[in-house]
Design a protein around this motif. Structure first.
Motif: not given
Length: 388
Positions: A64-68
């Motif tokens: 949900s919050w992976c920057d990639t």
């Protein structure tokens, strides 16, 4: 709270033993930065301590919050470093102390990942893999157990199925089964990495009990979620100071009880509430990255944002002390940070209020177009196992 933890002492001691020249020269550069400050040279006579290696831009999860998923170039096709290209790059890493296979993609989706780890181990003393754990099973796990890996890191963002699936989109039971199987066929120590937020911190409190069932787990690493660069409201995700203090106390006590190491006792554990660093030291001697195109970035936060040089075509020295790296160091020494640093680290480092007009190495379409032309005949076809 101790000024320095036993784990950090062990890591420093290991680095000095394994790479005495790199350790000494990095210490000299650090001393130069601390004493000469703005008169420091942008030339780095030392090799960096470590490099993160992104073998592939493919991932089999959508956390949900992976920057990639938010900053990577969506026009780039599914790719991985061709094996013959990586064989040319690996020897150039000699002199570094550590290499960690990680990045925006899941390393184990790359078909030659175990071979790449084994080859890197010939040139770099410490080799680590950071994985989401989904593919650590069957033949992949067996090959991984035999490739010379020094440490395995696996992401664990909850201790119950509902929280874990909400954050990572896969089954916690499946990951735990994979870790137990890997522990049964190897002696490779395992570190778990957990991202903390308002959404999952209470579930993370039970992670020590859960992970003591996995024989090879040695350390539990925790880090606060970062959402500023996504344009999200910090208050919707960040833990309060009171929650952070409660979390540190419970995790520290449980890890001591179960004989597990953890980073929650380290002085700089709490970057959300601590004083920002006066200087980003990564481009001087820290942790640089290599992406699946063969390009080098000054840190993991800029892997697909900034390209400082091409290790496929250039020597390590030509990249490390090339024009882009030296221009970036000059800007940082003067406190005049580029816009991409503001986007990624404005709460971590003391920066100028207005970003510099200069952006050394900023990614442009020409990088990809040139690379497509060079490698068009050997584009990787990557098969991804479905996530249950």
């Amino acid at each position: 709270m101790p000024l320095i933890t036993n784990d950090r002492i062990k890591r420093i001691s290991r680095m000095v033993r394994q790479s005495p020249k790199t350790s000494f020269l990095c210490a000299c550069k650090k001393l130069e930065l601390r004493t000469l400050k703005r008169k420091t040279s942008s030339y780095s006579y030392n090799r960096p301590i470590s490099i993160d290696i992104e073998l592939s831009n493919v991932c089999n999860l959508k956390c949900s919050w992976c920057d990639t998923q938010f900053y990577a170039d969506k026009s780039v096709p599914v790719r991985e470093i061709p094996w013959d290209v990586f064989q040319r790059i690996a020897p150039k890493l000699e002199g570094l102390n550590r290499a960690m296979f990680t990045g925006g993609g899941e390393t184990l989706t790359c078909k030659h990942a175990p071979e790449a780890i084994a080859l890197t181990k010939k040139y770099v003393p410490t080799v680590i893999l950071h994985s989401n754990g989904v593919l650590i099973r069957g033949k992949r796990a067996q090959k991984l157990a035999q490739c010379g890996l020094d440490s395995l890191r696996v992401s664990i963002d909850g201790s119950d199925e509902e929280t874990f699936r909400n954050v990572r989109g896969t089954s916690l039971t499946k990951i735990m089964d994979n870790l137990k199987y890997f522990s049964s066929i190897s002696n490779v120590p395992i570190t778990t990495v957990s991202v903390m937020s308002q959404n999952n911190w209470k579930s993370l409190l039970n992670v020590p009990e859960m992970l003591r069932e996995v024989e090879n787990v040695r350390q539990l690493y925790f880090q606060p979620v970062e959402v500023e660069f996504l344009g999200w409201n910090r208050d919707d995700y960040f833990m309060t100071r009171e929650e952070m203090v409660e979390f540190q106390g419970i995790i520290s006590e449980k890890c001591k009880r179960y004989g597990l190491e953890t980073n929650v006792d380290e002085p700089d554990f709490d970057p959300l509430f601590s004083k920002p660093f006066t200087l980003c030291e990564y481009p001087f001697f820290g942790y640089i990255t290599l992406n699946y195109e063969g390009f080098v970035a000054p840190c993991c936060r800029l892997t697909n944002v900034v390209h400082m040089g091409d290790l496929k075509e250039m020597s390590f020295e030509e990249v490390w002390n090339g024009k882009s790296f030296r221009e970036l160091r000059d800007l940082m020494i003067s406190g005049d940070y580029p816009s991409y640093c503001h986007d990624r680290c404005k709460y971590r480092v003391e920066m100028n209020s207005i970003p510099s007009e200069k952006s050394p190495g900023k990614f442009t379409r020409q990088h990809i177009e040139r690379n497509k032309k060079t490698d068009r005949d050997r584009k990787a076809v990557v098969k991804i196992d479905p996530v249950a």
